[in-house]
Write a protein that holds these residues in place. Structure first.
Motif, short mmCIF file in Angstrom:
data_model
loop_
_atom_site.label_atom_id
_atom_site.label_comp_id
_atom_site.label_asym_id
_atom_site.label_seq_id
_atom_site.Cartn_x
_atom_site.Cartn_y
_atom_site.Cartn_z
N THR A 106 0.84 -1.19 0.00
CA THR A 106 0.00 0.00 0.00
C THR A 106 0.88 1.24 0.00
O THR A 106 1.79 1.37 0.83
N PHE A 527 -13.05 -6.59 3.08
CA PHE A 527 -11.61 -6.50 2.90
C PHE A 527 -10.98 -7.89 2.95
O PHE A 527 -11.46 -8.79 3.65
N GLU A 692 -15.34 1.48 5.30
CA GLU A 692 -14.17 1.00 4.57
C GLU A 692 -13.03 2.02 4.60
O GLU A 692 -11.86 1.66 4.79
N GLU A 693 -13.36 3.28 4.42
CA GLU A 693 -12.31 4.31 4.40
C GLU A 693 -11.63 4.46 5.76
O GLU A 693 -10.39 4.48 5.83
N ASP A 696 -9.40 1.42 6.30
CA ASP A 696 -8.23 1.48 5.41
C ASP A 696 -7.20 2.46 5.95
O ASP A 696 -5.98 2.20 5.93
N ARG A 697 -7.66 3.60 6.48
CA ARG A 697 -6.75 4.61 7.03
C ARG A 697 -6.04 4.08 8.27
O ARG A 697 -4.84 4.27 8.46
N ALA A 708 -4.20 -4.04 2.32
CA ALA A 708 -5.65 -4.16 2.42
C ALA A 708 -6.25 -4.12 1.02
O ALA A 708 -6.08 -3.14 0.29
N ARG A 710 -9.60 -4.01 -1.07
CA ARG A 710 -11.04 -3.78 -1.01
C ARG A 710 -11.73 -4.70 -2.01
O ARG A 710 -11.48 -4.64 -3.21
#
Length: 852
Positions: A106, A527, A692-693, A696-697, A708, A710
């Motif tokens: 990532t 995820f 999800e955001e 992910d952060r 990760a 999606r």
């Protein structure tokens, strides 16, 4: 000898006379043969176009094999690099050696983050080809360390997603990477039809500093080799195997530089070619109708020739030459279409393939398309040509009742049709990359022909039994369906085949799209998390569960191994087949003491929960693998793991629903041995879209080594691929529909004089235009609706068979894939009928009545 010579001279004289008569008749042009030519041109053109594009791509693969592979030979290892001893031997036995590594990671920008396909290269990269950056920026030095910051280059998509420019930095693991250029050309880029992210390229030293390289991390190490000029790849591979018998690496050379792309192109070519053959098959019915109509129009000519002494053989030769010459014109138009199509396709392929493809006409593909066109013409034209020679001279003195109502073919004439038919079937099978699919296509085509021929006859039979009530125009419509010379059967056959193909392809594509866009998002996790270290797992789960509405966190260890033997048989000696994917490259595998959730054991038994015998490892395999390779509990499977061959006894088969997107593995091993190897963990989690955001952060900040994925983005990527393939298949299948409509138009044109006569008589008797339009609309409406319904049923059955029996996927009733083709069939027949009827309505009555 003299009798043989006389016979030969006689035959030559007949051909000479036939050729002169043929040329004289063809001076009138191609009037009446437009449908004939269009049907052949469409079918031949589609086959030639597909073949030309495919052959151009495959030739480019062979031409650029060294550049695509990155060397003459490539070695790949998973999880760990080659040992110092191995690298020393490789350096000493080759001219040059390059090392690179790939993994998913990532990359984090100021505001956004993106999963990337990370590639780390050494200082000699690339061994072959040129690495080019946009705007003329030199690649040399772009990856070096300047002012304490490593450099990198990326694809444009990464910059767009992260909202950065060249010169900005991104976070990769524990370090920052300055993006110093945009990749324009990456010579050894493998085609990723399902890549999870854009490319980010750094140096091998930068990769070491990122902290992403952990025990068990899913990293591929590649070694590109430039061989000595005097040594071939085969000789080198033999020496390599002798030196490092159990190295565990996968070896490829320039002869198979990109097997994934090759297999994809070959399989797509096969399906598109078979769809093109379907169009040619439908067009063949148009050929048969055109030839029959032409011979019927020449009845008086043939009778005249017979009355002045022409033999059966001369008549056959005359019209055989005519049809052959006309077919060559149609085939020539098709070949021209096939030769021009690649130039239209070229812009669509630009930038999508890792090779420079020079698209143009390929002689083998053109020859194959020509052979298909000639054989199809012979198969469908010969019955009418053979009956033509039976027209007696007496026909000159009485009205013709129609050629096709004459006698059936004689037994001695069957080879004239049978031989071209057998050659056509053999050509279909032996030019296909998968003969089983080709045989299935042939069987399906024969079944479809039988079904729609029977359907056409059923329409004729039913129309005879229906009275139509007191309405004279309803009775006329029904009578038109079964009158002598009616086109009911050929129209049902041709249009039905085209619509069936459309229903089948639409049904398959629609169900796959429905599965991806409707069913999977409801059941699939949000995820997939990769490369979690075992000591991170507890904290990872704790922080995830602190987020709102995050649930169903599942975890499992994962390693990569290569299957090297099946029940003692070397994997290289296992026969070819679609299931060889299990033997290609490395497979994901795991270990477990207890069966995974919702496991269904279909054969054998699971091992005890406390089983940990390292001397006798056990393995559970998926049912499809067991069936494909005829494996039973008690047989063995040998896997190379980190350079070591491990032989395990098969304990059981499991039923796996691959489409569920759960953490499914074809191989699950017992603990005791596999769990001693370095491994990482993968995990899944369910959550609503709005979470999800934030998740992910959080992963990016607290677990930079974890990738990760999606699932929603992966499904969208898969859907885009499916849409592209579906577009290609539907575009090609539409040719079959066009061919069916052409056959319908030809049938209407063939009966134009009869319809003009009917319309004139009806108008003379007081019928209005509305009455006549109603009669013809009812006739063509019945024919189109019946054909569409049967095509919808038969096509749906074919789609169900492919999805459920072959692909083992689910099938759902989708109204648009059913009603759409029915509407197309109804619209096509009504449109063609109205066009023919309008011409009849415009014809004045007086000239026709005076002539009668």
């Amino acid at each position: 000898m003299s009798s043989i010579s006389q016979s030969t001279n006689g035959a030559e004289k007949l051909w000479s006379i036939a050729w002169r008569v043929c040329r004289r008749e063809l001076r009138g042009g191609f009037s009446g043969f437009r449908i004939f030519l269009a049907c052949l041109a469409l079918g031949v053109g589609s086959i030639a176009a597909v073949g030309n594009v495919s052959e151009s791509v495959l030739n480019a693969l062979e031409r650029d094999g060294r550049t695509l592979l990155g060397g003459d030979v490539e070695l790949r290892l998973v999880h760990m690099p080659a040992s110092e001893e191995q690298q020393t031997w490789l350096s000493e036995n080759t001219e040059r050696m390059g090392e690179l590594a790939t993994m998913r990671a990532t990359a984090y920008g100021p505001e956004q983050r993106r999963l990337v396909e990370l590639k780390a290269v050494d200082d000699v990269y690339p061994l072959f080809g040129e690495m080019e950056l946009a705007d003329g920026i030199p690649f040399d030095g772009a990856l070096s360390k300047k002012d304490g910051v490593w450099g990198g280059v990326a694809e444009a998509g990464l910059l767009e997603r992260l909202k950065i420019n060249v010169g900005d930095t991104v976070r990769l693991g524990d370090i920052n990477i300055q993006v110093r250029g945009v990749i324009a050309t990456e010579p050894d880029k493998a085609v990723g039809f399902f890549n999870f992210g854009p490319r980010l390229m750094v140096s091998m030293d930068a990769l070491a500093d990122t902290g992403l390289v952990q025990p068990g991390s899913l990293i591929n190490y590649y070694y590109a080799l430039d061989l000595n000029d005097a040594e071939t790849p085969k000789v080198f591979r033999d020496r390599l195997d002798a030196q490092f018998e159990d190295a565990g690496w996968r070896v490829r050379d320039v002869s198979d530089a990109n097997p994934g792309l090759r297999r994809f192109i070959e399989r797509l070519t096969l399906f598109l070619t078979l769809v093109g053959l379907s169009a040619l098959l439908v067009g063949g019915i148009g050929v048969a109708n055109a030839v029959r109509s032409h011979i019927e129009s020449k009845t008086s000519v043939i009778a005249t020739l017979k009355s002045i002494g022409a033999s059966h053989g001369l008549v056959l030769r005359i019209y055989f030459l005519q049809i052959l010459m006309l077919s060559l014109v149609g085939i020539g138009i098709g070949l021209l279409i096939g030769a021009v199509t690649p130039a239209i396709i070229a812009p669509l392929l630009a930038g999508r393939l890792p090779i420079d493809v020079t698209l143009g006409p390929a002689l083998p593909s053109l020859l194959i398309a020509t052979a298909f066109g000639v054989l199809t013409t012979l198969v469908f034209a010969m019955p009418s040509l053979l009956r033509a020679r039976e027209i007696p001279a007496a026909r000159l003195f009485r009205a013709s009742a129609g050629l096709m109502n004459g006698s059936a073919l004689r037994k001695r004439d069957l080879p004239y049709v049978g031989v071209p038919l057998i050659l056509l079937l053999l050509l279909t099978v032996f030019t296909a990359t998968d003969r089983e699919i080709a045989l299935g296509f042939i069987a399906g085509s024969l079944l479809a022909i039988a079904v729609f021929a029977a359907a056409g006859k059923a329409i004729v039979s039913l129309s005879k039994r229906m009275t139509g009530g007191r309405n004279a125009f309803s009775r006329l419509a029904l009578a038109n369906l079964h009158r002598p010379g009616a086109s009911t059967v050929p129209v049902a056959l041709s249009l039905g085949l085209g619509l069936t193909l459309l229903v089948t392809i639409s049904g398959i594509e629609g169900n796959l799209d429905h599965e991806i866009n409707e069913n999977l998002p409801d059941s699939a996790p949000a995820f997939f998390f990769l490369d979690i270290q075992p000591d991170q797992m507890d904290q990872f789960k704790t922080q995830l569960l602190e987020k709102d509405n995050v649930s169903d966190i599942e975890q499992t260890p994962m390693l990569r191994g290569r299957v090297v033997a099946i029940d003692g048989v070397d994997a290289n000696d296992v026969g070819p087949g679609d299931d060889r994917w299990f033997l290609r490259g490395d497979r994901g595998l795991t270990f477990a003491a207890s069966p995974p959730p919702e496991t269904q054991i279909v054969r054998g038994e699971w091992w005890p929960a406390d089983y940990d015998d390292a001397a006798k490892p056990l393995v559970s395999i998926s049912r499809d693998i067991g069936e494909a390779f005829s494996l039973e509990p008690g047989d063995t499977l040998t896997v190379n793991l980190l350079g070591r061959d491990i032989t395990a006894e098969i304990a059981n088969w499991r039923e796996i629903e691959w489409q569920s997107l759960r953490m499914n593995f074809a191989m699950v091993f017992s603990p005791g041995l596999i769990d001693k190897a370095p491994y990482s963990l993968i995990a899944t989690a369910h959550m609503p879209r709005e979470m999800e955001e934030p998740v992910d952060r959080m992963i990016g900040i607290d677990f930079p080594n974890v990738s990760a994925i999606r699932v929603r983005e992966a499904l969208e990527a898969a859907n885009a691929i499916l849409a592209g393939i579906g577009t290609a298949l539907n575009a090609t299948s539409s040719i079959a529909i066009v061919a069916g409509v052409l056959v319908l138009a030809g049938a209407v044109a063939a009966g134009r004089r009869k319809r003009i006569y009917d319309a004139v008589v009806l108008k003379t008797l007081g019928a209005t235009r509305g009455n006549i339009l109603y009669a013809y609309a009812l006739e063509y409406g019945i024919l189109g609706l019946a054909t569409g319904v049967i095509a919808a049923l038969f096509g749906s059955l074919a789609a169900w068979s492919v999805l459920v029996l072959i692909m083992e996927a689910s099938w759902t009733f989708l109204p648009m894939t059913i009603f759409g083709p029915i509407a197309i069939g109804l619209f096509a027949t009504l449109s063609a009928g109205f066009i023919g009827t309008w011409q009849a309505l415009r014809s004045p009555a007086a000239p026709l009545l005076r002539n009668e």
